[in-house]
Design a protein around this motif. Structure first.
Motif, PDB file in Angstrom:
ATOM      1  N   LYS A  34       0.834  -1.205   0.000  1.00  0.00           N
ATOM      2  CA  LYS A  34       0.000   0.000   0.000  1.00  0.00           C
ATOM      3  C   LYS A  34       0.868   1.254   0.000  1.00  0.00           C
ATOM      4  N   ILE A  96      -7.131  10.962  -2.991  1.00  0.00           N
ATOM      5  CA  ILE A  96      -7.194   9.586  -2.511  1.00  0.00           C
ATOM      6  C   ILE A  96      -8.024   9.555  -1.230  1.00  0.00           C
ATOM      7  N   ALA A  99      -7.778   3.555   0.855  1.00  0.00           N
ATOM      8  CA  ALA A  99      -6.860   2.589   0.246  1.00  0.00           C
ATOM      9  C   ALA A  99      -6.963   1.265   0.989  1.00  0.00           C
ATOM     10  N   THR A 108      -7.235   1.648  -4.563  1.00  0.00           N
ATOM     11  CA  THR A 108      -7.380   3.042  -4.141  1.00  0.00           C
ATOM     12  C   THR A 108      -8.694   3.591  -4.682  1.00  0.00           C
TER      13      THR A 108
END
Length: 274
Positions: A34, A96, A99, A108
């Motif tokens: 990530k 964003i 996630a 995402t």
């Protein structure tokens, strides 16, 4: 709007400050998948450092978006194009929203606003040995939601670390089994669940997914704690759509739901986008 424009605007809106954990001097062999993806957004997309592409992308990178070239060449071409555009403002909000990571997969969820246009995007990346090897996505233009309490992308973003990923995934898989078998799918949905798609809100999630001749084809489930991403396709009036969803599970039921749908472009086989 052409898909190429949407892609360029999507990349153009990724900001330079995505996450404190994605600092430029972090050791790439010690961070999570990530973090690697967030660092990719930060350094390659946001800061447009094409010289770092070999540190993030394998040479034979597989791109499932038919508009973008395969391999590193496709990413390089896109970033070089971004260099011709004005950089995003330094004080702009990161697009964003959330996630999710499970093993080699990272999801995402983005809310893109650029030049008066707004899009919801769900990206799915596959990594191997800390390198991005494959990418899928769905992009949907959004209406003006000014003043609305519930929008297409807002809501819960923080992951409940106590929740069990496999359990959350199983709840969603069982829900889809009930949808396909047409047996009690509504029982999986909390009475106070939050729906972020206004079209689905009108009929309810179970009814929306149970539309006759929808012909749902499931491709992937990716889960982290209480969040589950579902990658699928469906038909509507003879047209094939990509359908990416994010579910939040609480107390063994669906508590919140987001989605992004995109028409499969003319001349493109749906299976090539999965």
């Amino acid at each position: 709007m052409k898909i190429t424009q949407i892609l360029a605007w999507t990349f153009g809106c990724i900001l330079a400050c995505i996450s404190p954990s994605a600092k430029a001097n972090i050791y790439m062999d010690t961070i999570s998948n990530k973090q690697k993806v967030l660092s990719f957004y930060k350094q390659i997309v946001g800061q447009r450092k094409t010289e770092l592409i070999p540190e993030f992308i394998v040479e034979d990178y597989k791109q499932h978006n038919p508009i973008v070239k395969q391999g590193r060449a496709g990413i390089t071409e896109m970033i070089n194009y971004l260099k011709t555009l004005p950089p995003p403002p330094e004080n702009a909000k990161s697009p964003i929203v959330r996630a999710i990571q499970e093993g080699d997969f990272v999801v995402t969820h983005l809310d893109i606003q650029f030049m008066g246009k707004r899009m919801a995007v769900i990206d799915l990346f596959k990594l191997k040995d800390g390198m991005l090897t494959e990418h899928w996505d769905a992009i949907q233009a959004l209406p003006d939601e000014s003043g609305k309490e519930i929008t297409a992308t807002n809501g819960t973003a923080k992951i409940d670390e106590v929740a069990l990923s496999e359990h959350s995934k199983q709840v969603v898989m069982n829900f889809y089994d009930a949808i396909i078998e047409k047996s009690g799918a509504a029982n999986f949905i909390a009475s106070d669940y939050v729906e972020h798609n206004s079209e689905i809100l009108a009929s309810g999630l179970a009814s929306f997914l149970s539309t006759p001749d929808r012909n749902i084809k499931l491709h992937r489930f990716v889960a982290e704690s209480d969040f589950v991403m579902v990658q699928s396709q469906f038909n509507r009036l003879g047209i094939v759509f990509l359908f990416y969803e994010i579910y939040r599970i609480a107390n063994n039921q669906i508590a919140e739901h987001w989605s992004v749908e995109q028409i499969v472009p003319d001349g493109v086989k749906a299976e090539d986008m999965f």
